[in-house]
Design an enzyme around this catalytic site. Structure first.
Site, PDB file in Angstrom:
ATOM      1  N   HIS A   1       3.513  -2.958  -5.388  1.00  0.00           N
ATOM      2  CA  HIS A   1       3.086  -3.641  -6.478  1.00  0.00           C
ATOM      3  C   HIS A   1       2.020  -4.797  -6.141  1.00  0.00           C
ATOM      4  O   HIS A   1       1.890  -4.929  -5.030  1.00  0.00           O
ATOM      5  CB  HIS A   1       4.406  -4.242  -7.151  1.00  0.00           C
ATOM      6  CG  HIS A   1       5.108  -5.144  -6.425  1.00  0.00           C
ATOM      7  ND1 HIS A   1       4.620  -6.539  -6.549  1.00  0.00           N
ATOM      8  CD2 HIS A   1       6.150  -5.192  -5.677  1.00  0.00           C
ATOM      9  CE1 HIS A   1       5.530  -7.339  -5.966  1.00  0.00           C
ATOM     10  NE2 HIS A   1       6.421  -6.367  -5.112  1.00  0.00           N
TER      11      HIS A   1
ATOM     12  N   CYS B   1       9.580  -4.709  -0.715  1.00  0.00           N
ATOM     13  CA  CYS B   1       8.745  -4.300  -1.425  1.00  0.00           C
ATOM     14  C   CYS B   1       7.404  -4.216  -0.527  1.00  0.00           C
ATOM     15  O   CYS B   1       7.018  -5.075   0.473  1.00  0.00           O
ATOM     16  CB  CYS B   1       8.238  -4.668  -2.975  1.00  0.00           C
ATOM     17  SG  CYS B   1       9.344  -4.792  -4.073  1.00  0.00           S
TER      18      CYS B   1
ATOM     19  N   ASN C   1       3.392  -5.212  -0.668  1.00  0.00           N
ATOM     20  CA  ASN C   1       2.684  -6.002  -1.477  1.00  0.00           C
ATOM     21  C   ASN C   1       1.410  -5.791  -1.271  1.00  0.00           C
ATOM     22  O   ASN C   1       0.769  -5.643  -0.152  1.00  0.00           O
ATOM     23  CB  ASN C   1       2.954  -7.476  -1.012  1.00  0.00           C
ATOM     24  CG  ASN C   1       4.302  -7.917  -1.648  1.00  0.00           C
ATOM     25  OD1 ASN C   1       4.745  -9.233  -1.129  1.00  0.00           O
ATOM     26  ND2 ASN C   1       5.108  -7.257  -2.165  1.00  0.00           N
TER      27      ASN C   1
END
Length: 255
Positions: free
Chosen positions: A212, A230, A232
């Site tokens: 994301h 996550c 990035n």
């Protein structure tokens, strides 16, 4: 077929039958219906849906209307055909859902027909679009049909929140998504808690790993891992990836 099931491997048959046309306009090869699922259990869904174009890591998903006791017989009901043989194996997600997963990946641009006790779907595996996220070099590299098309700086999971190593098919895409640490047990007011609005969120695991946009970590992207697991990217790079990736395209995490 039973030997193949016992070894958790399915050899896909060569398409030799005549071509039938669905109302959606997609072509599908006629297949041979296998055994019916045991106990008169019905089929609630077979995916990918008719006419779908998916990535090279997308599984065939079969959902039954009731729990399955004899999994080997249920697996024998699944008939898959492609023009080129592809090896794979069954994986049971629950007692009502089985997935057939290709060993490695489907060949790009492959037509696939699935027949399960009379329920049929036909879909296409599209171009091979593969991303590799390296935890050590902090790079996110995307290849299209074997050729690198974009390399982007990234930041992955920091110590204690390491991004898991492995291959993950894209599960969902969200143009906007609120990410909340309380969904995996960390209160938002805790030292490691958060509730943030994100853009271009591409889900890799049901446990909450995404690719994301993370404009707040741009200074670390390419240099250090600072996320909660996550992957990035900058807003520009995340938007490009979001706009090009398909469900079932793999992200390989290494390093």
């Amino acid at each position: 077929m039973r030997d193949a099931q016992r070894s958790a491997r399915l050899l896909l048959a060569t398409i030799l039958a005549t071509v039938a046309w669905f109302g959606s306009g997609g072509a599908a090869a006629a297949g041979t219906v296998g055994h019916a699922p045991p106990g008169g259990i019905g089929i609630s869904a077979v995916e990918p849906a008719v006419g779908s174009v998916v990535g090279v890591a997308h599984p065939v998903i079969v959902r039954f209307t009731a729990p399955v006791a004899d999994r080997a017989v249920a697996e024998s009901a699944v008939q898959i055909t492609t023009a080129t043989p592809v090896d794979g194996h069954f994986s049971w997600v629950s007692d009502q859902e089985v997935q057939w997963v290709p060993d490695g990946f489907w060949p790009g641009n492959t037509d696939v027909t699935v027949v399960v006790a009379g329920t049929r779907t036909h879909f296409q595996v599209g171009d091979s679009f593969i991303a590799v996220a390296n935890r050590s070099t902090h790079q996110f590299t995307v290849s299209l049909n074997g050729e690198v098309v974009r390399t982007m700086p990234t930041s992955l999971g920091k110590p204690g929140y390491e991004t898991p190593v492995g291959s993950f098919p894209v599960l969902e895409k969200f143009r906007h998504l609120v990410m909340d640490s309380s969904t995996y047990g960390v209160p938002i007011d805790a030292p490691e808690g958060y509730r943030i609005d994100t853009e271009y969120a591409v889900r890799l695991t049901w446990g909450g790993i995404f690719v994301h946009a993370a404009p707040w970590s741009v200074d670390s992207q390419g240099y250090a891992n600072v996320s909660h697991g996550c992957i990035n990217l900058s807003t520009e790079n995340a938007g490009w990836y979001y706009g090009n990736v398909k469900l079932g395209d793999p992200v390989i995490v290494e390093g």
